[in-house]
Design a protein around this motif. Sequence first.
Motif, mmCIF file in Angstrom:
data_model
loop_
_atom_site.group_PDB
_atom_site.id
_atom_site.type_symbol
_atom_site.label_atom_id
_atom_site.label_comp_id
_atom_site.label_asym_id
_atom_site.label_seq_id
_atom_site.Cartn_x
_atom_site.Cartn_y
_atom_site.Cartn_z
ATOM 1 N N MET A 1 103.820 59.568 45.028
ATOM 2 C CA MET A 1 103.868 58.756 43.839
ATOM 3 C C MET A 1 102.905 59.329 42.797
ATOM 4 S SD MET A 1 103.371 54.707 43.637
ATOM 5 C CE MET A 1 102.264 54.075 42.450
ATOM 6 N N THR A 2 103.376 59.518 41.592
ATOM 7 C CA THR A 2 102.557 60.043 40.512
ATOM 8 C C THR A 2 101.731 58.920 39.900
ATOM 9 O OG1 THR A 2 104.198 61.727 40.045
ATOM 10 C CG2 THR A 2 102.631 61.222 38.290
ATOM 11 N N GLN A 3 100.451 59.185 39.685
ATOM 12 C CA GLN A 3 99.544 58.223 39.066
ATOM 13 C C GLN A 3 99.198 58.696 37.665
ATOM 14 O OE1 GLN A 3 98.464 55.347 40.585
ATOM 15 N NE2 GLN A 3 99.812 55.852 42.266
ATOM 16 N N ASN A 4 98.924 57.748 36.776
ATOM 17 C CA ASN A 4 98.424 58.109 35.461
ATOM 18 C C ASN A 4 97.004 57.562 35.313
ATOM 19 O OD1 ASN A 4 98.572 55.369 34.551
ATOM 20 N ND2 ASN A 4 100.737 55.655 34.104
ATOM 21 N N HIS A 5 96.415 57.740 34.157
ATOM 22 C CA HIS A 5 95.029 57.343 33.932
ATOM 23 C C HIS A 5 94.906 55.997 33.227
ATOM 24 C CE1 HIS A 5 93.472 61.165 35.339
ATOM 25 N NE2 HIS A 5 94.473 61.731 34.705
ATOM 26 N N ILE A 6 96.014 55.340 32.976
ATOM 27 C CA ILE A 6 95.965 54.047 32.284
ATOM 28 C C ILE A 6 95.196 53.052 33.140
ATOM 29 C CG2 ILE A 6 97.370 52.105 31.465
ATOM 30 C CD1 ILE A 6 99.495 54.213 30.687
ATOM 31 N N GLY A 7 94.299 52.346 32.511
ATOM 32 C CA GLY A 7 93.489 51.348 33.200
ATOM 33 C C GLY A 7 92.106 51.830 33.590
ATOM 34 N N LYS A 8 91.843 53.135 33.475
ATOM 35 C CA LYS A 8 90.510 53.628 33.805
ATOM 36 C C LYS A 8 89.520 53.237 32.707
ATOM 37 C CE LYS A 8 91.765 57.378 36.852
ATOM 38 N NZ LYS A 8 91.691 58.799 37.131
ATOM 39 N N THR A 9 88.307 52.961 33.119
ATOM 40 C CA THR A 9 87.240 52.646 32.166
ATOM 41 C C THR A 9 86.120 53.656 32.341
ATOM 42 O OG1 THR A 9 86.265 51.084 33.747
ATOM 43 C CG2 THR A 9 87.748 50.167 32.076
ATOM 44 N N ILE A 10 85.329 53.815 31.277
ATOM 45 C CA ILE A 10 84.176 54.717 31.341
ATOM 46 C C ILE A 10 82.922 53.906 31.060
ATOM 47 C CG2 ILE A 10 84.486 55.461 28.937
ATOM 48 C CD1 ILE A 10 83.327 58.213 29.843
ATOM 49 N N TRP A 11 81.939 54.113 31.895
ATOM 50 C CA TRP A 11 80.645 53.450 31.809
ATOM 51 C C TRP A 11 79.604 54.542 31.602
ATOM 52 C CZ3 TRP A 11 80.401 48.025 32.742
ATOM 53 C CH2 TRP A 11 81.639 47.452 33.049
ATOM 54 N N VAL A 12 78.573 54.268 30.823
ATOM 55 C CA VAL A 12 77.567 55.281 30.512
ATOM 56 C C VAL A 12 76.165 54.733 30.757
ATOM 57 C CG1 VAL A 12 79.026 56.494 28.855
ATOM 58 C CG2 VAL A 12 77.537 54.655 28.053
ATOM 59 N N ALA A 13 75.268 55.658 31.062
ATOM 60 C CA ALA A 13 73.841 55.363 31.185
ATOM 61 C C ALA A 13 73.099 56.470 30.441
ATOM 62 C CB ALA A 13 73.419 55.321 32.646
ATOM 63 N N ASP A 14 72.078 56.091 29.702
ATOM 64 C CA ASP A 14 71.340 57.084 28.920
ATOM 65 C C ASP A 14 70.156 57.644 29.707
ATOM 66 O OD1 ASP A 14 69.821 54.800 28.825
ATOM 67 O OD2 ASP A 14 69.729 54.692 26.643
ATOM 68 N N ALA A 15 70.404 57.932 30.980
ATOM 69 C CA ALA A 15 69.415 58.519 31.882
ATOM 70 C C ALA A 15 70.158 59.299 32.956
ATOM 71 C CB ALA A 15 68.570 57.419 32.525
ATOM 72 N N LEU A 16 69.420 60.127 33.668
ATOM 73 C CA LEU A 16 69.989 60.887 34.779
ATOM 74 C C LEU A 16 69.528 60.262 36.088
ATOM 75 C CD1 LEU A 16 69.365 64.494 33.419
ATOM 76 C CD2 LEU A 16 71.390 63.044 33.127
ATOM 77 N N PRO A 17 70.343 60.354 37.144
ATOM 78 C CA PRO A 17 69.952 59.755 38.423
ATOM 79 C C PRO A 17 68.819 60.545 39.083
ATOM 80 C CG PRO A 17 71.964 61.013 38.689
ATOM 81 C CD PRO A 17 71.647 61.026 37.217
ATOM 82 N N ALA A 18 68.036 59.862 39.895
ATOM 83 C CA ALA A 18 66.975 60.535 40.651
ATOM 84 C C ALA A 18 67.571 61.483 41.686
ATOM 85 C CB ALA A 18 66.073 59.507 41.319
ATOM 86 N N THR A 19 68.739 61.126 42.228
ATOM 87 C CA THR A 19 69.447 61.961 43.194
ATOM 88 C C THR A 19 70.921 62.002 42.799
ATOM 89 O OG1 THR A 19 69.797 60.044 44.646
ATOM 90 C CG2 THR A 19 67.874 61.449 45.108
ATOM 91 N N ASN A 20 71.568 63.130 43.033
ATOM 92 C CA ASN A 20 72.973 63.282 42.662
ATOM 93 C C ASN A 20 73.871 62.761 43.785
ATOM 94 O OD1 ASN A 20 74.767 64.240 40.516
ATOM 95 N ND2 ASN A 20 75.542 65.632 42.072
ATOM 96 N N ASP A 21 73.777 61.451 44.038
ATOM 97 C CA ASP A 21 74.624 60.782 45.015
ATOM 98 C C ASP A 21 74.923 59.375 44.501
ATOM 99 O OD1 ASP A 21 72.259 59.345 45.511
ATOM 100 O OD2 ASP A 21 71.901 60.314 47.437
ATOM 101 N N ALA A 22 75.798 58.669 45.183
ATOM 102 C CA ALA A 22 76.220 57.348 44.710
ATOM 103 C C ALA A 22 75.034 56.395 44.548
ATOM 104 C CB ALA A 22 77.267 56.758 45.653
ATOM 105 N N ALA A 23 74.088 56.425 45.484
ATOM 106 C CA ALA A 23 72.928 55.537 45.387
ATOM 107 C C ALA A 23 72.090 55.862 44.147
ATOM 108 C CB ALA A 23 72.074 55.640 46.648
#
Length: 158
Positions: A1-23
Amino acid sequence: MTQNHIGKTIWVADALPATNDAAGFEALDWVEAKGHITLPQLGVTHSMVDIPDLKSGFTSAVKGAGQGVDTTATFRQVDGDAGQAKVVAQALDNDGALSVKIVNGSGADNAPVTGDPVEYAQGIAHSHQPNQGDNSSYEGFQIGFRQNDFTVPGTHPA
């Protein structure tokens, strides 16, 4: 099944994470940037190291150093939107530190709910430009986003 990008949202933070992982990413202060027309393309590209072989007459390649993709995100103007204000501020800032979270939300009005797929990336915002005016475009802006580490897939936390 082909998916499109409709419905995706973008969230931003004006900082970088302490670690490059989900936490590390989820410890940041996120705000939705509304009115996105084009999401940044996330990913890494690699240099190619050529290995010539005089005997065979063929040059093969191996993967060299990686670097984050430099891409564009486009927005239509949403007056008073705090997420857009963060994006623009970081694109104009000398450091430009920006983290992004792209969510394929399954809640009401595509809101993220626990377990929804998420992509996180960190880098710099740069090169703010108003959208070019014509008879088929929206007032708004575009920014460049240069990713500075690998994309982190995850799921929206509780």
